[in-house]
Enzyme design. Sequence first.
Site, PDB file in Angstrom:
ATOM      1  N   SER A  60       8.827  -6.342  -0.643  1.00 59.87           N
ATOM      2  CA  SER A  60       9.696  -5.346  -0.542  1.00 59.87           C
ATOM      3  C   SER A  60      10.341  -5.579   1.106  1.00 59.87           C
ATOM      4  O   SER A  60      10.865  -5.936   0.899  1.00 59.87           O
ATOM      5  CB  SER A  60       7.815  -4.273  -0.065  1.00 59.87           C
ATOM      6  OG  SER A  60       8.964  -3.092   0.001  1.00 59.87           O
TER       7      SER A  60
ATOM      8  N   ASP B 259       7.563   0.857 -11.062  1.00 57.62           N
ATOM      9  CA  ASP B 259       8.162   1.156  -9.327  1.00 57.62           C
ATOM     10  C   ASP B 259       9.266   1.253  -9.380  1.00 57.62           C
ATOM     11  O   ASP B 259      10.432   0.738  -9.931  1.00 57.62           O
ATOM     12  CB  ASP B 259       8.292  -0.417  -8.657  1.00 57.62           C
ATOM     13  CG  ASP B 259       8.149  -0.948  -7.830  1.00 57.62           C
ATOM     14  OD1 ASP B 259       8.708   0.262  -6.747  1.00 57.62           O
ATOM     15  OD2 ASP B 259       8.665  -2.180  -6.831  1.00 57.62           O
TER      16      ASP B 259
ATOM     17  N   HIS C 246       4.445  -0.894  -7.287  1.00 53.66           N
ATOM     18  CA  HIS C 246       4.728  -1.145  -5.944  1.00 53.66           C
ATOM     19  C   HIS C 246       3.557  -2.004  -5.335  1.00 53.66           C
ATOM     20  O   HIS C 246       3.003  -1.019  -5.338  1.00 53.66           O
ATOM     21  CB  HIS C 246       5.542  -0.689  -5.266  1.00 53.66           C
ATOM     22  CG  HIS C 246       6.607  -0.885  -4.200  1.00 53.66           C
ATOM     23  ND1 HIS C 246       7.444  -1.517  -3.877  1.00 53.66           N
ATOM     24  CD2 HIS C 246       6.256  -0.951  -2.568  1.00 53.66           C
ATOM     25  CE1 HIS C 246       8.053  -2.481  -3.005  1.00 53.66           C
ATOM     26  NE2 HIS C 246       7.304  -1.684  -2.251  1.00 53.66           N
TER      27      HIS C 246
END
Length: 359
Positions: free
Chosen positions: A182, A289, A319
């Site tokens: 991320s 995601d 995610h």
Amino acid sequence: MRRRRMAAITMDPSLSRQVGKDSHQHGAVVEEIHGLIRVYKDGHVERPQIVPCVTSLLPSDLGVTCGDIVIHKLTNIWARFYVPAVRCHGKLPLLVYFHGGGFCVGSAAWSCYHDFLARLAAKAGCLIMSVNYRLAPENPLPAAYEDGFKAFLWLKQEAVSGASEWWSRACNFSSIFLAGDSAGANIAHHLSLRLGSNRASEATALKPLVFKGTILIQPFFGGEARTHSEKQMVSPSVLSLTASDTYWRLSLPYGANRDHPWCNPMSKGSIKLLELRLLPTMVCISEMDILKDRNLEFCSALASAGKRVEHVVYKGVGHAFQILNKSPLAQTRTLEMLSHISSFITRWPLDPPTHHDCR
């Protein structure tokens, strides 16, 4: 080493109501991601402890030694090191890892990262340095990027000094990989851009370190124009579009929008990929995601620029599934991810780029 049970991850939205209930003296709440972060008008920031922070202890049967080291006292940057016990072929490659959290939350001490990185070190047979960098909004970008580079300079000093520390005795400073998930993947990418620039001073500053590749897990990118997955993804996920926008408002420089190069690597103001000598790159993408389309576009841009890139799409998961989702499917996909990362570290760049869909 004493056996220790890993702390469970608890995601309790009610914590955001408990934290700050007596904080009216800070004025109105100007930004909030429910259960994660609350920012007040006077700049005061609250972060509910929704994920436990744990010490460096690990179960003895994992075969991984772990410890924390301060690497920059002035800014309190520290790192957690993971060293697997078995070394059949001499010294180990080093994976420098940056945690996620939208640049605003997260820690190298979060239990979910501690568990995941210990498993990765054992599976891949690599030493891992998990960097705990400064967070926004108190320290907006480029603070996290600068902290990452400070970590490299610290590693360079360790390599030059020849210090025989408990972790450096196992470290091959000529085989270093950048990685993160991320926002941490965003940090790893921008550090890779810095390493791939034509500024000779950067390369000289880090000798004798040798960087071999970059591993980006669900890299956190954005843009003013919405992608299809951002507009259409409706399945539950730890990263919503609203949360994503808030993270960018809190972390980008004042007045910048989501087409800033730090957010959108394909924007007009971004560095031209053709002009860079980028490390071989692996990108891990989640099918469910909101970042899926941006991640795929990023891979296409790298390939079009002639860069060495491969990607894997993990079906049916969202995610940060590898650290926050304990469902049977997510656990299966996590094992697949650990294997893919291990393979990349072992073989790249000997093999040609590949693309996988994990079903």
